[in-house]
Design a protein around this motif. Structure first.
Motif, PDB file in Angstrom:
ATOM      1  N   UNK A  70       0.849  -1.199   0.000  1.00 38.85           N
ATOM      2  CA  UNK A  70       0.000   0.000   0.000  1.00 38.85           C
ATOM      3  C   UNK A  70       0.881   1.244   0.000  1.00 38.85           C
ATOM      4  N   UNK A  71       0.709   2.100  -0.996  1.00 34.58           N
ATOM      5  CA  UNK A  71       1.396   3.391  -0.986  1.00 34.58           C
ATOM      6  C   UNK A  71       0.373   4.499  -0.801  1.00 34.58           C
ATOM      7  N   UNK A  72       0.728   5.446   0.063  1.00 35.29           N
ATOM      8  CA  UNK A  72      -0.175   6.567   0.363  1.00 35.29           C
ATOM      9  C   UNK A  72       0.535   7.879   0.088  1.00 35.29           C
TER      10      UNK A  72
ATOM     11  N   UNK B  44       5.091  -0.975   1.441  1.00 27.88           N
ATOM     12  CA  UNK B  44       4.409   0.229   1.026  1.00 27.88           C
ATOM     13  C   UNK B  44       5.311   1.424   1.101  1.00 27.88           C
ATOM     14  N   UNK B  45       4.701   2.560   0.885  1.00 30.21           N
ATOM     15  CA  UNK B  45       5.427   3.812   0.862  1.00 30.21           C
ATOM     16  C   UNK B  45       4.444   4.857   1.376  1.00 30.21           C
TER      17      UNK B  45
ATOM     18  N   UNK C 289      -2.460   3.805  -3.510  1.00 32.67           N
ATOM     19  CA  UNK C 289      -2.097   2.867  -4.566  1.00 32.67           C
ATOM     20  C   UNK C 289      -1.839   1.505  -3.921  1.00 32.67           C
TER      21      UNK C 289
ATOM     22  N   UNK D 136       7.800  -1.150  -3.378  1.00 30.58           N
ATOM     23  CA  UNK D 136       6.989  -0.142  -4.046  1.00 30.58           C
ATOM     24  C   UNK D 136       7.397   1.253  -3.609  1.00 30.58           C
ATOM     25  N   UNK D 137       7.350   2.199  -4.530  1.00 32.70           N
ATOM     26  CA  UNK D 137       7.694   3.589  -4.245  1.00 32.70           C
ATOM     27  C   UNK D 137       6.798   4.500  -5.053  1.00 32.70           C
ATOM     28  N   UNK D 138       6.418   5.602  -4.433  1.00 34.20           N
ATOM     29  CA  UNK D 138       5.523   6.551  -5.091  1.00 34.20           C
ATOM     30  C   UNK D 138       6.235   7.894  -5.233  1.00 34.20           C
TER      31      UNK D 138
ATOM     32  N   UNK E 260       1.446   2.656 -11.849  1.00 36.47           N
ATOM     33  CA  UNK E 260       0.176   3.372 -11.799  1.00 36.47           C
ATOM     34  C   UNK E 260       0.433   4.860 -11.894  1.00 36.47           C
TER      35      UNK E 260
ATOM     36  N   UNK F 299       3.234   5.658  -9.179  1.00 35.39           N
ATOM     37  CA  UNK F 299       3.457   4.607  -8.184  1.00 35.39           C
ATOM     38  C   UNK F 299       3.957   3.368  -8.911  1.00 35.39           C
TER      39      UNK F 299
END
Lengths: 350, 350
Positions: free
Chosen positions: A101-103, A135-136, A147, B58-60, B102, B147
């Protein structure tokens, strides 16, 4: 948004990025056998059994596009952000196992708001037996963006793609359609009423099912389990996120087939019918184009029909035809119309 | 932003979400043996060999927080968004195999802009041998958000976590530090000059390395390959995204150890030294806190020292101590200071 939390507002900057992540993830329990290492390193580590393949899918929800915090509680939003991804995994006839989960959050969100969001995310993880493994978390200049990426697994032969529909297969859907879209219309109307008269007491009893479909959708894990129990492997499957017509067109295009869909077969909940009457909307249009129902649309071989016919979880909507016959809707009046994609499209002029 | 494209501006709404995705992804070639199915279904399908485990990270990247399109060309941004994720995979001593991407885009971005972004994404995929297997494209109400989730694989015994550093291990870093941060300072200054005098001709010859470190970072695939060739398995490893001090503290905390870092050992490019002088910045502070260098920080056993000592790709920065000794910086003057985390923190008051 936070009325039940005594209006505590701890700024995220007080914890910092790493502090926030540690705070949110410290109680996460990992349940999947395949999860070797969850949050806390450069990457999570996953070990699959030799006889399975993995599926991976990702979806992004953007404030003001996919949700409005005016009527979407953060906990529900977190739950829904997970569900929309799990639904894609089930649509492959696979079982979800991990998510990341990335926020991105603007500084109007205090720590307590992120806690609520995570509560929803972790509730979905618990109910569906999925591990949150990474996540991020970052800041944004305006809204909230979520995301989610979901991983799942299945035996290779159990996977169901969109492209396997064959002529004469039956077109089948789980559950009923149009509820989530109507739930949104009800919530939108109530908000407008509230803006005019903040003392109005909304009576939402007639719409409880619709509102739940919008605010707390579920992914049809039970349907994939039921299919396994009934020993039915669909020839093609897709989840309904954008509306029935859009999904039928995807499935037919990828399978190189046409189809006939009967309007009078589209399953509608009584609340959908009564609310369509109240809102003077056509229930077929709502079911075809509404979206966000997260039901599973599948095609099954004729010979599997006896296995599903008595089951209230499945509705036969029509059948697959040769591609030259096109994708046809047969109306209640017996008229034939070409199906067009009018699914909810998140790329639009805003 | 689009001066080399004859200012064509096709609105995304002209293609729609599915049209855009099809347009962007139609020429994607899949190269990884493990990729069974890429873009085009509810999920991608991946089949791993029995003797490998998978890593996922994961990275945004958020406009206005992680990048400014005033000096970051979209193609470079797409490239960098992939690189920052691949760097995390290499930091596990694993090989990246697939990514999903994304995007949330406001309607100020025409199709041509998204094409440029994808050009960068796909260039990174090609150079690093990674398959783009899925994603989501949606609208946003303001900026651009990217993302990326990266999947990779490794033999289980080859994985290197952050928590394996042992007392007396050497603290080693690849490449040099501080360049990416200074590149950003140079670009920021040039933009301010340009705003005052749009006819100014910037002379950036003295900063080419720094600007490249900022705009076109690379992930150290070569270092993981070199480690394998040298038969050195680090005891712990992490990539430097937030600055050396922050990463050392993560590594020591997770390993339950302390360390001694020698200021005079920190590798600096000549452009970093000269530009620090020009900007009147302390080069050690820049290396410790600058971030975005995407070098690999690792600890290796003393007995592996002979294998790396002649190699210009590695610099020994210090060594690991017992936890009670803390994390210490020994300055050029021989003074001992406690290291503090001053890494670039994307969660801040904005």
């Amino acid at each position: 948004m936070l009325e039940d939390k005594n209006n505590q507002r701890t700024p995220i900057s007080q914890l910092g990025e790493f502090g926030l992540i540690e705070h949110l993830t410290k109680n996460i329990k990992l349940g999947q056998e395949s999860t070797v290492k969850g949050i806390g390193d450069d990457a999570a580590v996953i070990s699959r059994q030799a006889d399975v393949v993995e599926v991976v899918t990702t979806d992004m929800l953007v404030e003001g596009v996919h949700f409005d915090l005016g009527y979407m509680p953060l906990k529900h939003l977190g739950y829904k952000a997970v569900i929309v991804n799990l639904s894609d995994v089930y649509a492959m006839n696979a079982s979800p196992t991990q998510i990341t989960v990335s926020l991105a959050l603007s500084n109007r969100f205090p720590v307590e708001a992120v806690e609520e969001l995570y509560e929803g995310i972790l509730t979905a993880c618990r109910i569906y037996g999925v591990d949150l493994v990474g996540g991020d978390t970052t800041s944004s200049q305006s809204g909230l963006i979520i995301s989610v990426t979901a991983l799942g697994e299945a035996k290779k032969d159990d996977l169901v793609y969109r492209n396997g529909a064959k002529e004469n297969d039956l077109l089948v859907v789980s559950g009923d359609l149009g509820g989530a879209y109507l739930g949104l219309q009800v919530l939108e109307r109530e908000r407008q009423v509230f803006q005019v008269n903040p003392n109005s007491q909304p009576d939402l009893d007639a719409y409880t099912y619709l509102i739940e479909r919008q605010l707390k959708p579920e992914a049809r894990k039970d349907i994939t389990e039921l299919l396994e129990k009934l020993e039915v492997k669909p020839t093609a499957m897709i989840d309904i996120s954008d509306g029935l017509s859009s999904e039928i067109l995807h499935l037919c295009k990828q399978s190189g087939v046409g189809c006939v869909l009967y309007e009078d077969k589209i399953p509608l909940d009584p609340q959908v019918i009564s609310t369509c009457e109240e809102f003077e909307m056509d229930s077929t249009t709502v079911a075809l184009s509404g979206g966000e129902d997260y039901e599973l649309l599948m095609t099954i071989s004729m010979e599997d029909f006896p296995k599903i016919k008595a089951n209230p979880d499945f509705t036969v909507l029509g059948h697959i035809t040769e591609v030259a016959a096109g994708t046809q809707l047969i109306t209640r009046a017996g008229q034939q119309m070409e199906l067009i994609a009018r699914g909810w499209n998140s790329i639009k002029e805003d």
